[in-house]
Enzyme design. Structure first.
Site, PDB file in Angstrom:
ATOM      1  N   HIS A   1      40.668 131.954  18.873  1.00 42.13           N
ATOM      2  CA  HIS A   1      39.287 131.514  19.122  1.00 42.13           C
ATOM      3  C   HIS A   1      38.708 132.273  20.324  1.00 42.13           C
ATOM      4  O   HIS A   1      39.425 132.632  21.257  1.00 42.13           O
ATOM      5  CB  HIS A   1      39.236 130.002  19.386  1.00 42.13           C
ATOM      6  CG  HIS A   1      39.500 129.170  18.159  1.00 42.13           C
ATOM      7  ND1 HIS A   1      38.621 128.248  17.664  1.00 42.13           N
ATOM      8  CD2 HIS A   1      40.566 129.152  17.315  1.00 42.13           C
ATOM      9  CE1 HIS A   1      39.121 127.680  16.579  1.00 42.13           C
ATOM     10  NE2 HIS A   1      40.313 128.207  16.348  1.00 42.13           N
TER      11      HIS A   1
ATOM     12  N   ASP B   1      45.152 127.302   6.334  1.00 43.07           N
ATOM     13  CA  ASP B   1      44.452 127.994   7.438  1.00 43.07           C
ATOM     14  C   ASP B   1      44.008 129.379   6.937  1.00 43.07           C
ATOM     15  O   ASP B   1      44.040 130.374   7.654  1.00 43.07           O
ATOM     16  CB  ASP B   1      45.362 128.119   8.664  1.00 43.07           C
ATOM     17  CG  ASP B   1      44.588 128.368   9.954  1.00 43.07           C
ATOM     18  OD1 ASP B   1      43.347 128.275   9.948  1.00 43.07           O
ATOM     19  OD2 ASP B   1      45.238 128.683  10.976  1.00 43.07           O
TER      20      ASP B   1
ATOM     21  N   GLY C   1      44.775 132.850  11.713  1.00 43.26           N
ATOM     22  CA  GLY C   1      44.790 132.195  10.415  1.00 43.26           C
ATOM     23  C   GLY C   1      45.866 132.802   9.538  1.00 43.26           C
ATOM     24  O   GLY C   1      46.762 133.497  10.027  1.00 43.26           O
TER      25      GLY C   1
ATOM     26  N   GLY D   1      56.317 130.706   6.720  1.00 39.81           N
ATOM     27  CA  GLY D   1      57.535 131.333   7.235  1.00 39.81           C
ATOM     28  C   GLY D   1      57.308 132.111   8.510  1.00 39.81           C
ATOM     29  O   GLY D   1      58.267 132.672   9.062  1.00 39.81           O
TER      30      GLY D   1
ATOM     31  N   GLU E   1      36.559 123.077  13.621  1.00 38.73           N
ATOM     32  CA  GLU E   1      37.726 123.359  14.480  1.00 38.73           C
ATOM     33  C   GLU E   1      37.212 124.043  15.748  1.00 38.73           C
ATOM     34  O   GLU E   1      37.108 125.249  15.819  1.00 38.73           O
ATOM     35  CB  GLU E   1      38.737 124.248  13.741  1.00 38.73           C
ATOM     36  CG  GLU E   1      40.045 124.377  14.522  1.00 38.73           C
ATOM     37  CD  GLU E   1      40.974 125.446  13.952  1.00 38.73           C
ATOM     38  OE1 GLU E   1      40.572 126.185  13.035  1.00 38.73           O
ATOM     39  OE2 GLU E   1      42.108 125.558  14.475  1.00 38.73           O
TER      40      GLU E   1
HETATM   41 ZN   LIG Z   1      43.479 126.910  14.815  1.00 39.80          ZN
END
Ligand SMILES: [Zn+2]
Length: 396
Positions: A142, A273, A308, A248, A130
């Site tokens: 990131h 994730d 994440g 959620g 990713e």
């Molecule tokens: Zn991502």
């Protein structure tokens, strides 16, 4: 000797089947037969106690688990620890996921996955890279210093795994349709994510081998009145797959319910994730020097950017039922068959059917995991490993 899994409710093509046994031979499902089939009597029997037998969950986006972050430790031991942590929650197939990093770390991650697969580490199906070929405008958590464009020089690296599946999340505007074509032709599964592409740029990429969208709605250009964006292109295209995080919090459940009305359900897949905190008591960790911790049920960095999730697959399946209004069979397929099909593994994973790999998860009526099998091997969950589900978190 064959194993007969008896006295379970088995998820078949048209819902749950009662009075059926699943016969396992080695790493494969041999057959699904009536309980009184003579082959059951000859096999070693395992009583499922009336619980629900589902295809094992396939998670295409797993950054960490059990206190381990793949980026921090791109090693066989790390992959094994992450797989073990997620197996407790029903995941029997996963892609260790590396977020944007230096290319030497990407190379080490590929080498680790190659070695893990050769060593038979349970559940590892390949790798998800990713980034770093992402758009800084949609970087999320990131590190902007790691991001770069994608040219011909990276094709060799990205196609070097040589076994299993390689999934690459990229921003199509950071490369060309021609390079997407080359990756796709070489067997790489290409997904758009962390992208500020226009609708037109995504349409072009879809015509050149793009087949997925990474965590739909998060870190991408949105659907607006005069600019359909990445989200609009994803929802309009009937064939591509969308990964969705159903905790959620990443996406309002109402938005996901609308998305489900736009294209076939078999083009959605549940992803976690997940980060190191899943399956671990420690709820904070370091991500490339930044502190990430759980705050109000979600993982965030010091600025409050989502980093994440702290969610596992069993919880995600429960959330899909509670928040998206899906029934258990469809939620289970979204966690197994559909991601398997996205990866091109739909002929061997994601169904309880003859000749499929014996990757299975046994859950009770609350969808708490009781047992898993990977390639015919039961995990032998210890009592403390069984998870007591929490009620789904709702938007505050
Ligand atoms: Zn991502």
């Amino acid at each position: 000797m064959a194993v007969a899994l008896v006295n379970g409710r088995v998820l078949g093509e048209a819902g749950f089947l009662e009075g059926r046994a699943v016969l396992l031979e080695g790493d494969r499902i041999e057959d699904v037969v009536p309980d009184d089939d003579p082959r059951c009597a000859r096999a070693e029997q395992r009583d499922l106690g009336g619980c629900l037998l589902l295809p094992g969950f396939v998670d295409t986006q797993v950054n960490g688990g059990g206190g381990v972050l793949f980026n921090a430790e791109p090693s066989v031991a790390a992959i094994r620890a992450i797989g073990r942590a997620h197996r407790r929650f029903g995941t029997t197939g996963f892609l260790p996921t590396l977020i944007s990093d230096d290319l030497d770390v990407v190379a080490r991650a590929l080498e680790a996955v190659r070695s893990a697969m050769d060593a038979g580490v349970p559940g590892v199906l390949g790798i998800h890279i990713e980034g770093p070929y992402l758009n800084v405008a949609r970087k999320g958590v990131h590190n902007s210093k790691k991001l770069r464009g994608l040219d011909e020089s990276a094709i060799g690296l990205l196609t070097s795994l040589g076994r299993g599946r390689t999934l690459v999340t990229l921003a199509p505007e950071m490369t060309t349709p021609g390079i997407i074509s080359k990756l796709s032709s070489a067997g790489v599964v290409v997904s758009a994510g962390h992208t500020n592409a226009t609708y037109g740029e995504i349409r072009a990429a879809l015509g050149h081998g793009l087949t997925g969208f990474t965590h739909l709605f998060n870190a991408m250009s949105q659907l607006t009145g005069r600019a359909p964006g990445v989200v609009g292109a994803a929802l309009e295209d009937p064939e591509s797959w969308c990964g969705i995080i159903v905790d959620g919090r990443h996406v309002d459940p109402a938005v996901l319910r609308i998305a489900l009305r736009c294209k076939r359900h078999d083009r959605f897949m549940l992803v976690t994730d997940a980060m190191p905190s899943v399956g671990a008591a420690e709820k904070s960790f370091s991500l490339q020097g930044r502190m990430i911790s759980v705050s109000d049920g979600v993982l965030v960095d010091e600025e409050g950017t989502l980093a994440g999730s702290d969610t596992d697959m069993a919880t995600t399946v429960r959330n899909a039922i509670a928040l998206l209004g899906l029934d258990l069979p469809e939620a289970a397929r979204m966690a197994s068959r559909y991601p398997a099909e996205f990866l091109g593994l739909g002929g061997e994973l994601g169904r309880i059917a003859p000749r499929y790999r014996a990757n299975l998860v046994l859950v009770d009526d609350q969808i708490a995991v009781r047992e898993t099998w990977i390639d015919g091997c039961a995990s032998g969950l210890e009592p403390g490993d069984q998870q007591v589900p929490e009620p789904p978190r709702r938007l505050g």
